[in-house]
Design an enzyme around this catalytic site. Structure first.
Site, PDB file in Angstrom:
ATOM      1  N   LYS A   1      38.942 -24.904  -9.669  1.00  0.00           N
ATOM      2  CA  LYS A   1      39.254 -23.416  -9.305  1.00  0.00           C
ATOM      3  C   LYS A   1      38.809 -22.625  -8.200  1.00  0.00           C
ATOM      4  O   LYS A   1      39.404 -21.795  -7.719  1.00  0.00           O
ATOM      5  CB  LYS A   1      38.834 -22.530 -10.788  1.00  0.00           C
ATOM      6  CG  LYS A   1      37.033 -22.507 -10.988  1.00  0.00           C
ATOM      7  CD  LYS A   1      36.470 -22.281 -12.098  1.00  0.00           C
ATOM      8  CE  LYS A   1      35.023 -22.684 -12.049  1.00  0.00           C
ATOM      9  NZ  LYS A   1      34.923 -23.902 -12.341  1.00  0.00           N
TER      10      LYS A   1
ATOM     11  N   LYS B   1      38.515 -17.591 -11.717  1.00  0.00           N
ATOM     12  CA  LYS B   1      39.705 -17.941 -12.641  1.00  0.00           C
ATOM     13  C   LYS B   1      40.698 -16.661 -12.823  1.00  0.00           C
ATOM     14  O   LYS B   1      41.817 -17.007 -12.722  1.00  0.00           O
ATOM     15  CB  LYS B   1      39.116 -18.315 -14.165  1.00  0.00           C
ATOM     16  CG  LYS B   1      38.640 -19.732 -14.212  1.00  0.00           C
ATOM     17  CD  LYS B   1      37.818 -19.898 -15.207  1.00  0.00           C
ATOM     18  CE  LYS B   1      36.956 -21.197 -15.436  1.00  0.00           C
ATOM     19  NZ  LYS B   1      35.962 -21.331 -16.645  1.00  0.00           N
TER      20      LYS B   1
END
Lengths: 429, 429
Positions: free
Chosen positions: A109, A209
């Site tokens: 991520k 995220k």
């Protein structure tokens, strides 16, 4: 009927928690994947930093290597899986793999949230897949639905519980009345929180995220650095007890909003979520992503956001997909995207709950409500709790801009009759 | 960067609720879809049964036609959207479209749940897409995640709340203490239930959807006729009050299970769902699909399961996808699949809650529990409620096969001390 079997040689970079689970999954599911798709996935190479380290998985001779670059450059490798984490050397390895025409699957991520646009462009230039379902919310299919099922659906807002550690801590505080410190210690002892929990509890993990979610949902590049953060370390048992009394749960939310003006607001902060809201019942280490769009109403995707096996399962799904696309000579393009115009947090509106310790004397409410009015913050409800030294006023505002609320707080702190601003927390309407 | 713009001419069969919303959506979103994908979607023809009927949408001259077959046969049409409903003539139209090499998008659950295997084979033979995201759970992306993200993931069980009408009725009974009849009347007055509600309340609609889910999740053909049904018309306010007291909500569940022996069990029935379970908080007309798989744990997809706009939004997503695949010369194959081996409902195990009206005299529990033991049904908990004429025994069993529970019930009904079996409802553990 499928085309004849095609062999796909998979090179994996990194063999930690997720990598080890992926190796096991690949072995377990290769036969059923082949039966279903005609793709025979073979684990070709696994690059690790420390060859001497003992591992939970057995690897055939010659599979393990110290040379990640060699895996990327190996002409016999068809698909590269990047599980190294961090930005460098992951970025260079991924770029090299894409440039040499290899599809890449990553669970990283940090990488996608910081240099995603560069990687998308490289994938597009090479005409190969860059897939990253596992980078957001682990096993929950959210990246692909946003890229495909919801492509073209104008999305207004995404609200996620995308960090399992903080949701576990807040769930323990809510269900057991634990303090933040005790719940954190418990999460650490169970392996749900790192020894240094900063990235989780201060919202950086959730921030990366939500940057990725905003990027794919709105089609404009949003990076981790665009996200405003407020963590959960200041949340007290009193805040949670009070939220319960009003019918709310406290959750760490990652929010991405697309304004009518085309600007994007991205932020992570604790918020009071009404008990009837689907996000309120996301407990423990589970994750969920709540999507609002005019045409399809509300949508929520819920599941395991972390853990070796769930994450590896998402990675394997991407590997099958990349291998299938490669055989068909196609790929899933994200395309070049403009940099998002970010709405500063000061201009972002929300409802707020303010909890003030005040002097118990006539005229206090008048003075306090005057400060709200002066800054244009409209009050939805007010109640007084306690008497004398314990007197507290609790306000819930209508939607107000962050800047106005901050200005209100500054003025309130200067008021004689206000002892202390005990807490300020956003409210989901 | 996208390839140069390609024009995609869309033919729509049927212009009811979903069709009208699709026409509007297409007009509203064509520009953003083109910007994003390089696909210019043009509404070419809309076939309706009654040309004279007044419609909520304006259509350009020459678009509306009475001739559905003509739309399917028109060489200028690139993608066919089937919104006619029912099996014939929808089946013939879809088969003809596929055979002539046109991708088909359908929202027709009856069609896919009854003759899906035939259609999948025809699509595969022609090498074109047959997409049906909107046939199950409306706007919730569930078909595609099962076909793609979760392809290769061995799925153990799918438990869905896939009928908004019954969930609305049960929610009203739960929240307002309404009777079934009153809640149904209210749902009818709001347009959530048909004048003849049989298909919804007896579980046929949910049954068709779970047949489709089982088919794509397990890769074996399951048809609507394989599904065992039990509806909600027998659920009483007393059942719900009792469930609440034990910490449960009553929901109509559609369940598809893949046994270790390769057989598939599919059924629709009311069940008590523990309050902490994510499905318990799915309220009103919302739908949700809860997926259990060993590798990824629990996953839930939640959203609007019906309604013109949400359903049209799912249809449009499929149209974009089919158009994109067509341009790339590829398609999403389901492939030939074997007919599922169905586990008969008698052999399906579950936990049960049994509510018995009994005589209030010594030895009753002894007699009743003897009957359970005789049929091999093991008791997890028992409590007595009321005294004298009001005496009732409430049992929750451990997991037991349907046949054993039915045999137990038959014996209990023959017992002198049992006045009546008041209700039998499955329990989600």
């Amino acid at each position: 009927m499928h085309e004849e079997t095609s062999v796909v040689r998979v090179g994996v970079l990194g063999c930690g928690n997720v990598g080890a689970a992926l190796v096991t999954l690949l072995a377990d599911q290769a036969a059923s994947i082949e039966a279903r798709s005609g793709l025979r996935l073979e684990l070709a190479r696994v690059a690790v930093r420390n060859l001497a380290k003992s591992r939970s998985v057995q690897l055939a001779e010659g599979i393990l290597t110290h040379d990640a670059q060699g895996v990327v450059d190996d002409p016999d490798i068809d698909v590269v899986v990047e599980l190294v984490g961090g930005i460098e050397p992951a970025r260079s390895l991924v770029l090299d793999a894409l440039k040499s025409g290899k599809p890449v699957v990553t669970a990283n991520k940090e990488l996608v949230a910081n240099v995603g646009a560069e990687l998308f462009a490289a994938a597009d230039a090479a005409g190969v897949d860059l897939l990253f379902e596992a980078a957001v919310a682990g096993a929950i299919p959210v990246v692909r639905p946003l890229r495909e099922s919801l492509a073209g659906t104008p999305i207004r807002r995404i609200t996620g519980i995308v960090n399992g550690t903080t949701n576990y801590i807040l769930s323990r505080m809510s269900e057991q009345g634990a303090t933040y410190a005790d719940a954190l210690a418990e999460a650490q002892s169970l392996g749900y929180a790192e020894r240094d929990p900063t990235a989780d509890v201060e919202g950086f993990d959730a921030g990366a995220k939500v940057a990725i979610l905003a990027t794919i949902a709105f089609g404009t590049s949003v990076v981790a650095g665009d996200v405003s953060h407020e963590g959960i370390s200041g949340v007290t048992p009193a805040d949670i007890a009070f939220a319960h009394r009003l019918g709310y749960e406290v959750k760490l939310l990652a929010v991405a909003e697309h304004g009518g003006d085309g600007r994007v607001a991205v932020r992570v902060h604790p918020a009071m979520v009404p008990r009837g809201h689907p996000l309120a019942s996301v407990r423990g280490s589970f994750n969920a992503v709540f999507i609002e769009a005019d045409t399809l109403g509300e949508l929520m995707l819920y599941g395991r956001g972390a853990g070796g096996l769930p994450t590896a399962s998402a990675v394997l799904g991407d590997v099958v997909d990349a291998a299938g696309n490669r055989r068909r000579g196609t790929y899933a393009s994200i395309g070049a995207m403009p940099r998002a115009v970010i709405r500063p947090i000061d201009e972002v509106s929300s409802e707020y709950c303010l909890h003030l310790e005040v002097l118990d004397r006539p005229g206090v409410l008048h003075a306090v409500s005057g400060v709200f009015a002066e800054h244009g913050v409209s009050i939805r409800s007010m109640e007084q709790e306690g008497l004398g030294d314990e007197a507290r006023l609790i306000f819930i505002t209508h939607e107000a801009a962050e800047a106005s609320v901050q200005a209100t707080l500054a003025s309130l702190r200067g008021l004689d009759v206000v002892d202390r601003v005990r807490s300020v927390i956003r409210v989901v309407a």
